[in-house]
Scaffold this motif. Structure first.
Motif, PDB file in Angstrom:
ATOM      1  N   ALA A   1     -31.092 -14.911   8.840  1.00  0.00           N
ATOM      2  CA  ALA A   1     -31.705 -14.766   7.521  1.00  0.00           C
ATOM      3  C   ALA A   1     -33.157 -15.245   7.539  1.00  0.00           C
ATOM      4  CB  ALA A   1     -30.897 -15.535   6.480  1.00  0.00           C
ATOM      5  N   ARG A   2     -33.420 -16.337   8.241  1.00  0.00           N
ATOM      6  CA  ARG A   2     -34.796 -16.853   8.307  1.00  0.00           C
ATOM      7  C   ARG A   2     -35.717 -15.856   9.020  1.00  0.00           C
ATOM      8  NH1 ARG A   2     -35.205 -21.657   6.239  1.00  0.00           N
ATOM      9  NH2 ARG A   2     -33.424 -23.083   6.193  1.00  0.00           N
ATOM     10  N   LYS A   3     -35.195 -15.188  10.034  1.00  0.00           N
ATOM     11  CA  LYS A   3     -35.987 -14.174  10.735  1.00  0.00           C
ATOM     12  C   LYS A   3     -36.379 -13.058   9.779  1.00  0.00           C
ATOM     13  CE  LYS A   3     -35.858 -11.224  14.865  1.00  0.00           C
ATOM     14  NZ  LYS A   3     -35.039 -10.810  16.037  1.00  0.00           N
ATOM     15  N   LYS A   4     -35.445 -12.660   8.915  1.00  0.00           N
ATOM     16  CA  LYS A   4     -35.727 -11.612   7.937  1.00  0.00           C
ATOM     17  C   LYS A   4     -36.743 -12.070   6.896  1.00  0.00           C
ATOM     18  CE  LYS A   4     -33.001  -8.153   9.117  1.00  0.00           C
ATOM     19  NZ  LYS A   4     -33.503  -6.785   9.372  1.00  0.00           N
ATOM     20  N   MET A   5     -36.827 -13.383   6.683  1.00  0.00           N
ATOM     21  CA  MET A   5     -37.771 -13.935   5.715  1.00  0.00           C
ATOM     22  C   MET A   5     -39.158 -14.142   6.317  1.00  0.00           C
ATOM     23  SD  MET A   5     -35.232 -16.724   3.902  1.00  0.00           S
ATOM     24  CE  MET A   5     -36.485 -17.402   2.805  1.00  0.00           C
ATOM     25  N   GLY A   6     -39.294 -13.789   7.609  1.00  0.00           N
ATOM     26  CA  GLY A   6     -40.586 -13.934   8.263  1.00  0.00           C
ATOM     27  C   GLY A   6     -40.810 -15.281   8.895  1.00  0.00           C
ATOM     28  N   GLN A   7     -39.751 -16.106   8.953  1.00  0.00           N
ATOM     29  CA  GLN A   7     -39.864 -17.432   9.555  1.00  0.00           C
ATOM     30  C   GLN A   7     -39.483 -17.335  11.040  1.00  0.00           C
ATOM     31  OE1 GLN A   7     -37.417 -20.036   7.160  1.00  0.00           O
ATOM     32  NE2 GLN A   7     -38.445 -19.456   5.265  1.00  0.00           N
ATOM     33  N   ALA A   8     -40.275 -16.550  11.782  1.00  0.00           N
ATOM     34  CA  ALA A   8     -39.926 -16.198  13.164  1.00  0.00           C
ATOM     35  C   ALA A   8     -39.811 -17.418  14.080  1.00  0.00           C
ATOM     36  CB  ALA A   8     -40.958 -15.224  13.722  1.00  0.00           C
ATOM     37  N   GLU A   9     -40.766 -18.324  14.004  1.00  0.00           N
ATOM     38  CA  GLU A   9     -40.756 -19.488  14.899  1.00  0.00           C
ATOM     39  C   GLU A   9     -39.557 -20.387  14.627  1.00  0.00           C
ATOM     40  OE1 GLU A   9     -43.642 -23.245  16.207  1.00  0.00           O
ATOM     41  OE2 GLU A   9     -44.414 -21.651  14.903  1.00  0.00           O
ATOM     42  N   GLN A  10     -39.302 -20.626  13.352  1.00  0.00           N
ATOM     43  CA  GLN A  10     -38.172 -21.464  12.974  1.00  0.00           C
ATOM     44  C   GLN A  10     -36.856 -20.811  13.382  1.00  0.00           C
ATOM     45  OE1 GLN A  10     -38.332 -22.598   8.869  1.00  0.00           O
ATOM     46  NE2 GLN A  10     -36.537 -23.923   8.966  1.00  0.00           N
ATOM     47  N   ALA A  11     -36.793 -19.500  13.210  1.00  0.00           N
ATOM     48  CA  ALA A  11     -35.577 -18.762  13.583  1.00  0.00           C
ATOM     49  C   ALA A  11     -35.332 -18.819  15.087  1.00  0.00           C
ATOM     50  CB  ALA A  11     -35.686 -17.314  13.117  1.00  0.00           C
TER      51      ALA A  11
ATOM     52  N   LYS B   1     -36.291 -21.081  17.279  1.00  0.00           N
ATOM     53  CA  LYS B   1     -35.840 -22.421  17.664  1.00  0.00           C
ATOM     54  C   LYS B   1     -34.361 -22.610  17.328  1.00  0.00           C
ATOM     55  CE  LYS B   1     -40.297 -24.813  17.273  1.00  0.00           C
ATOM     56  NZ  LYS B   1     -41.059 -25.844  16.523  1.00  0.00           N
ATOM     57  N   ALA B   2     -33.968 -22.104  16.164  1.00  0.00           N
ATOM     58  CA  ALA B   2     -32.573 -22.254  15.746  1.00  0.00           C
ATOM     59  C   ALA B   2     -31.647 -21.412  16.626  1.00  0.00           C
ATOM     60  CB  ALA B   2     -32.421 -21.850  14.276  1.00  0.00           C
ATOM     61  N   PHE B   3     -32.081 -20.201  16.977  1.00  0.00           N
ATOM     62  CA  PHE B   3     -31.276 -19.360  17.869  1.00  0.00           C
ATOM     63  C   PHE B   3     -31.112 -20.031  19.239  1.00  0.00           C
ATOM     64  CE2 PHE B   3     -32.423 -15.385  15.338  1.00  0.00           C
ATOM     65  CZ  PHE B   3     -31.129 -15.161  14.914  1.00  0.00           C
ATOM     66  N   ARG B   4     -32.201 -20.622  19.750  1.00  0.00           N
ATOM     67  CA  ARG B   4     -32.155 -21.272  21.049  1.00  0.00           C
ATOM     68  C   ARG B   4     -31.193 -22.460  21.036  1.00  0.00           C
ATOM     69  NH1 ARG B   4     -32.579 -19.034  25.191  1.00  0.00           N
ATOM     70  NH2 ARG B   4     -30.487 -19.877  25.277  1.00  0.00           N
ATOM     71  N   LYS B   5     -31.303 -23.272  19.999  1.00  0.00           N
ATOM     72  CA  LYS B   5     -30.410 -24.435  19.885  1.00  0.00           C
ATOM     73  C   LYS B   5     -28.961 -23.979  19.756  1.00  0.00           C
ATOM     74  CE  LYS B   5     -29.667 -28.777  17.400  1.00  0.00           C
ATOM     75  NZ  LYS B   5     -28.200 -28.682  17.542  1.00  0.00           N
ATOM     76  N   ALA B   6     -28.744 -22.943  18.938  1.00  0.00           N
ATOM     77  CA  ALA B   6     -27.383 -22.440  18.744  1.00  0.00           C
ATOM     78  C   ALA B   6     -26.811 -21.914  20.053  1.00  0.00           C
ATOM     79  CB  ALA B   6     -27.375 -21.341  17.685  1.00  0.00           C
ATOM     80  N   ALA B   7     -27.624 -21.164  20.822  1.00  0.00           N
ATOM     81  CA  ALA B   7     -27.162 -20.611  22.098  1.00  0.00           C
ATOM     82  C   ALA B   7     -26.776 -21.744  23.061  1.00  0.00           C
ATOM     83  CB  ALA B   7     -28.237 -19.730  22.713  1.00  0.00           C
ATOM     84  N   ASP B   8     -27.585 -22.790  23.102  1.00  0.00           N
ATOM     85  CA  ASP B   8     -27.294 -23.921  23.991  1.00  0.00           C
ATOM     86  C   ASP B   8     -26.037 -24.671  23.552  1.00  0.00           C
ATOM     87  OD1 ASP B   8     -29.527 -23.285  25.461  1.00  0.00           O
ATOM     88  OD2 ASP B   8     -30.821 -24.774  24.510  1.00  0.00           O
ATOM     89  N   ASP B   9     -25.929 -24.916  22.246  1.00  0.00           N
ATOM     90  CA  ASP B   9     -24.762 -25.646  21.740  1.00  0.00           C
ATOM     91  C   ASP B   9     -23.482 -24.817  21.907  1.00  0.00           C
ATOM     92  OD1 ASP B   9     -26.419 -27.715  21.059  1.00  0.00           O
ATOM     93  OD2 ASP B   9     -26.491 -27.249  18.918  1.00  0.00           O
ATOM     94  N   LEU B  10     -23.586 -23.507  21.689  1.00  0.00           N
ATOM     95  CA  LEU B  10     -22.423 -22.637  21.847  1.00  0.00           C
ATOM     96  C   LEU B  10     -22.007 -22.520  23.307  1.00  0.00           C
ATOM     97  CD1 LEU B  10     -23.396 -19.908  19.243  1.00  0.00           C
ATOM     98  CD2 LEU B  10     -21.294 -21.269  19.185  1.00  0.00           C
ATOM     99  N   LYS B  11     -22.973 -22.609  24.209  1.00  0.00           N
ATOM    100  CA  LYS B  11     -22.645 -22.590  25.632  1.00  0.00           C
ATOM    101  C   LYS B  11     -21.734 -23.761  25.984  1.00  0.00           C
ATOM    102  CE  LYS B  11     -24.753 -22.398  30.248  1.00  0.00           C
ATOM    103  NZ  LYS B  11     -26.037 -22.344  31.002  1.00  0.00           N
ATOM    104  N   ALA B  12     -22.073 -24.917  25.446  1.00  0.00           N
ATOM    105  CA  ALA B  12     -21.243 -26.102  25.687  1.00  0.00           C
ATOM    106  C   ALA B  12     -19.853 -25.928  25.078  1.00  0.00           C
ATOM    107  CB  ALA B  12     -21.926 -27.338  25.106  1.00  0.00           C
ATOM    108  N   LEU B  13     -19.800 -25.343  23.880  1.00  0.00           N
ATOM    109  CA  LEU B  13     -18.510 -25.129  23.230  1.00  0.00           C
ATOM    110  C   LEU B  13     -17.658 -24.115  23.989  1.00  0.00           C
ATOM    111  CD1 LEU B  13     -19.476 -25.098  19.445  1.00  0.00           C
ATOM    112  CD2 LEU B  13     -18.053 -26.775  20.621  1.00  0.00           C
ATOM    113  N   CYS B  14     -18.309 -23.100  24.569  1.00  0.00           N
ATOM    114  CA  CYS B  14     -17.574 -22.104  25.353  1.00  0.00           C
ATOM    115  C   CYS B  14     -16.911 -22.753  26.574  1.00  0.00           C
ATOM    116  CB  CYS B  14     -18.513 -20.985  25.810  1.00  0.00           C
ATOM    117  SG  CYS B  14     -19.016 -19.854  24.481  1.00  0.00           S
ATOM    118  N   LEU B  15     -17.594 -23.717  27.168  1.00  0.00           N
ATOM    119  CA  LEU B  15     -17.022 -24.417  28.321  1.00  0.00           C
ATOM    120  C   LEU B  15     -15.838 -25.287  27.891  1.00  0.00           C
ATOM    121  CD1 LEU B  15     -20.320 -25.491  30.138  1.00  0.00           C
ATOM    122  CD2 LEU B  15     -18.693 -23.727  30.866  1.00  0.00           C
TER     123      LEU B  15
END
Length: 232
Positions: A135-145, A147-161
Motif C-alpha cells: 500500500a505504501r508503494k502505491k502511495m508513492g512512499q517507494a523508499e519506505q516500502a 525497506k519494509a519489503f526487505r525486512k519482511a523478506a529477511d524475517d520471513l526467511k527465518a520463519l520459513c526455516l
C-alpha cells in the motif's frame, strides 16, 4: 428439494415451539444461507438478531451474506461498526483488500495497523508484512516500502526455516522478493511451493505475476490458466 422443504418446515416448527431459543433462530438463518438464499438468510438474521453482537456467530455470517449479495459498501460499513469484526483477522483482511482494490490506500493501511495490533495469532498477521509496504508503494512512499519489503523478506526467511511446512510464509516471502526485483529468488520460492502444493489458485496467480515479470510469457500463461481452472 423435498428434503430441503422438510428441513425448513422442521426449523419453522422448532422456532414456534422454542421462540426464545437463539440457537434455533441462528440455525434457521444458516439454513437459508446453505440453501443458497442469502436474501432470506439476511432477512431472518436481521429480524431475529437486531443486535448482531448479541450472538457470537452472527457478525461473521452477516458479513458473508452481504458479500454474497455483492453489497461491498454495506459490508465495509458493517465491519467498521462491529466491535467483534474489528478484532477478527479475516474481516480486517477483507477490509484491506477492498480498500486496496478501490485505491483507498490510507484506509488499507489503517486495516493493516488493526491486524498488526492483534498480534501473531493468525497467518493474516504475517500477511501485513507484505500488505503494508504494498500500500505504501502505491502511495508513492517507494523508499519506505522497499525497506519494509526487505525486512519482511529477511524475517520471513527465518520463519520459513523454523516452519518449513507453512505455505503462507513462503508465499509472502516470494512476493516480497518479487517486489524487490529479485525474480530469481521469487521463482525459486514459488516453484518450491507449487511442487509441494499445486492445487491453490492463489499460488498459481503469484506464479503468473512472477513469471510475467521475468519475461516468461508461456509459463506465466500456464499458471494463469491453472488458477482460472481452480477458481473459476
Amino acid at each position: 428439494l423435498g428434503r430441503m422443504e422438510e428441513a425448513e418446515t422442521c426449523l419453522q416448527e422448532l422456532t414456534k415451539r422454542f421462540p426464545d431459543n437463539r440457537n434455533v433462530r441462528f440455525d434457521r438463518a444458516r439454513f437459508y444461507d446453505m440453501a443458497g438464499d442469502p436474501d432470506k438468510a439476511l432477512k431472518v438474521l436481521n429480524e431475529d438478531f437486531p443486535d448482531p453482537e448479541s450472538y457470537p456467530q452472527v457478525p461473521m455470517l452477516k458479513l458473508g451474506l452481504l458479500l454474497q449479495q455483492q453489497k461491498l459498501d454495506d459490508a465495509l460499513a458493517f465491519v467498521s461498526r462491529s466491535p467483534s469484526l474489528q478484532k477478527d483477522p479475516q474481516a480486517l483482511t477483507l477490509m484491506y483488500s477492498a480498500y486496496y482494490g478501490r485505491g483507498d490506500y490510507p484506509a488499507a493501511l489503517e486495516a493493516c495497523e488493526k491486524l498488526r495490533a492483534l498480534g501473531p495469532g493468525s497467518t493474516q498477521y504475517y500477511a501485513v508484512w507484505y500488505f503494508e509496504p504494498l500500500a505504501r508503494k502505491k502511495m508513492g512512499q517507494a523508499e519506505q516500502a522497499e525497506k519494509a519489503f526487505r525486512k519482511a523478506a529477511d524475517d520471513l526467511k527465518a520463519l520459513c526455516l523454523e516452519h518449513p511446512t507453512q505455505v503462507d510464509f513462503y508465499l509472502y516471502r516470494a512476493l516480497c522478493e518479487y517486489q524487490l526485483g529479485d525474480l530469481k529468488e521469487a521463482k525459486k520460492l514459488i516453484d518450491y511451493l507449487l511442487a509441494v502444493k499445486n492445487d491453490e489458485a492463489v499460488l498459481h496467480l503469484a506464479a503468473f505475476e512472477i513469471y510475467s515479470a521475468a519475461g516468461d510469457a508461456e509459463t506465466a500463461e500456464q499458471h494463469r490458466r491453472t488458477a482460472a481452472e481452480l477458481n473459476p
